[in-house]
Design a protein around this motif. Structure first.
Motif, PDB file in Angstrom:
ATOM      1  N   ILE A 100       0.893  -5.932 -61.745  1.00  0.00           N
ATOM      2  CA  ILE A 100       1.373  -4.847 -60.891  1.00  0.00           C
ATOM      3  C   ILE A 100       0.522  -4.810 -59.622  1.00  0.00           C
ATOM      4  O   ILE A 100      -0.713  -4.768 -59.698  1.00  0.00           O
ATOM      5  N   GLY A 101       1.166  -4.814 -58.457  1.00  0.00           N
ATOM      6  CA  GLY A 101       0.448  -4.754 -57.195  1.00  0.00           C
ATOM      7  C   GLY A 101       0.936  -3.610 -56.324  1.00  0.00           C
ATOM      8  O   GLY A 101       2.124  -3.260 -56.343  1.00  0.00           O
ATOM      9  N   PHE A 102       0.008  -3.026 -55.560  1.00  0.00           N
ATOM     10  CA  PHE A 102       0.331  -1.949 -54.620  1.00  0.00           C
ATOM     11  C   PHE A 102      -0.082  -2.417 -53.229  1.00  0.00           C
ATOM     12  O   PHE A 102      -1.266  -2.620 -52.960  1.00  0.00           O
ATOM     13  N   ALA A 307      -1.849  -7.712 -53.519  1.00  0.00           N
ATOM     14  CA  ALA A 307      -0.759  -7.114 -54.289  1.00  0.00           C
ATOM     15  C   ALA A 307       0.242  -8.168 -54.738  1.00  0.00           C
ATOM     16  O   ALA A 307       0.748  -8.133 -55.869  1.00  0.00           O
ATOM     17  N   GLU A 308       0.529  -9.116 -53.863  1.00  0.00           N
ATOM     18  CA  GLU A 308       1.509 -10.151 -54.191  1.00  0.00           C
ATOM     19  C   GLU A 308       1.014 -11.044 -55.324  1.00  0.00           C
ATOM     20  O   GLU A 308       1.772 -11.386 -56.241  1.00  0.00           O
ATOM     21  N   ASP A 309      -0.267 -11.419 -55.272  1.00  0.00           N
ATOM     22  CA  ASP A 309      -0.812 -12.245 -56.352  1.00  0.00           C
ATOM     23  C   ASP A 309      -0.739 -11.515 -57.689  1.00  0.00           C
ATOM     24  O   ASP A 309      -0.456 -12.121 -58.727  1.00  0.00           O
ATOM     25  N   GLY A 313       1.554 -12.603 -60.914  1.00  0.00           N
ATOM     26  CA  GLY A 313       0.723 -13.137 -61.984  1.00  0.00           C
ATOM     27  C   GLY A 313      -0.012 -14.387 -61.582  1.00  0.00           C
ATOM     28  O   GLY A 313      -0.317 -15.238 -62.426  1.00  0.00           O
ATOM     29  N   ASP A 314      -0.352 -14.497 -60.269  1.00  0.00           N
ATOM     30  CA  ASP A 314      -0.954 -15.719 -59.737  1.00  0.00           C
ATOM     31  C   ASP A 314      -2.468 -15.668 -59.625  1.00  0.00           C
ATOM     32  O   ASP A 314      -3.073 -16.589 -59.087  1.00  0.00           O
ATOM     33  N   ALA A 315      -3.112 -14.599 -60.074  1.00  0.00           N
ATOM     34  CA  ALA A 315      -4.564 -14.473 -59.875  1.00  0.00           C
ATOM     35  C   ALA A 315      -5.318 -15.559 -60.635  1.00  0.00           C
ATOM     36  O   ALA A 315      -4.880 -16.026 -61.671  1.00  0.00           O
TER      37      ALA A 315
END
Length: 315
Positions: A100-102, A307-309, A313-315
């Motif tokens: 989840i990103g903000f 937020a996009e990562d 789920g790309d972190a």
């Protein structure tokens, strides 16, 4: 409640219709890669592979979202540039929030908690969340100092694991997890998380079995200057393998509040000795193993930096 969580340690979080007033647009991001194999013995071959990451973009519109018992809620990117708020409340047990990103600072001025969380008696999970764009300092609530990232309901009676969460620049607590100390007694484990430049405190815990591990806290010139870790009664709170870099601001480890003492065990952790350790009302902070005073805050591996990562789920 999620809108006004901090008036006392005995407030409760209300339920809300799921996704009420939701305005959303769906955005699918696709990443395709073509891999060409080398030719061998006069025969040529090609292979194509596609890796697709899908997430939903939701415009903040003062909606209230409820995560139900046993639900997995994932892959959302909230657009906070609308200037409005969003609150997310959990119910029951054994739920999962992840990816989840903000994006954008929360400038709603609502003074709410972005997440109001609790587990009724099982075990729930929060992982890979980005709240690194923070909030402004306006406060439409009658209590607190402004926006809180995570507020833990006093009735929390189970266990919540928080892993790879990035919280920066919030006008109130980053993780306000002390309320169950007076009621439900549930535990919180904060692992491999990063918090920076939040007001009041970064990680605030109270119940025995609650802990912060493999995490980092940074306070520098960029933003608010709250406590590093604030331990409330009854404790004991554990801190292990952490870096608490305060640059002389406020207090690195603050034990005890409201005339009630607690215990804190600190292992293999570096903290800012200028900000130091404070023990209130008979509290005790015990330094064990290889703890020191040369902290270097870092964003733990696997923790999202955008937020996009997080949403992908790309972190």
């Amino acid at each position: 409640m999620a809108q006004n969580p901090r008036s006392s340690e005995t407030d409760t979080t209300p339920t809300a219709d799921r996704n009420s007033g939701l305005h959303r647009r769906t955005y699918v991001r696709s990443l395709a890669a073509v891999v060409t194999a080398a030719t061998s013995l006069g025969a040529a071959g090609t292979a194509a592979a596609q890796d697709e990451d899908d997430y939903e973009v939701i415009e903040a519109a003062n909606q209230e979202i409820t995560i139900e018992d046993g639900e997995t809620w994932e892959n959302k990117l909230f657009d906070m540039t609308t200037g409005q708020d969003v609150t997310i409340t959990t119910l029951g047990s054994d739920w999962t929030i992840r990816n989840i990103g903000f994006e954008g600072e929360n400038t709603s001025g609502a003074g709410s908690a972005t997440f109001g969380i609790s587990d009724a008696g099982g075990s729930s999970t929060i992982e890979n969340v980005y709240l690194g764009d923070g909030s402004d300092d306006r406060n439409g609530s009658s209590t607190g100092h402004g926006q809180t990232a995570f507020w833990v309901n006093p009735d929390h009676a189970g266990h919540i694991d928080m892993q790879n969460v990035n919280i920066q620049g919030f006008a109130d607590n980053a993780v306000y997890g002390s309320a169950p100390g007076n009621s439900g007694g549930g535990t919180i484990h904060i692992d491999s998380c990063f918090a920076a430049n939040c007001h009041v405190s970064h990680f605030r815990l109270a119940t025995e079995g609650s802990k912060v591990t493999n995490s980092a806290i940074l306070v520098d010139e960029d933003g608010y200057a709250g406590r590093g870790i604030w331990a409330w009664a009854p404790g004991t709170i554990e801190i292990e393998d952490c870096q608490i870099e305060m640059n002389g601001n406020h207090t690195a480890i603050d034990a005890g509040a409201n005339g009630q003492g607690t215990e804190v065990l600190v292992r293999d952790t570096d903290y800012d000795d200028q900000a130091g350790i404070v023990e209130h009302a008979g509290s005790s902070v015990q330094l064990e193993d290889d703890s020191g005073t040369d902290p270097e805050a870092f964003i733990p591996e696997g923790t999202p930096t955008s937020a996009e990562d997080a949403a992908a789920g790309d972190a």
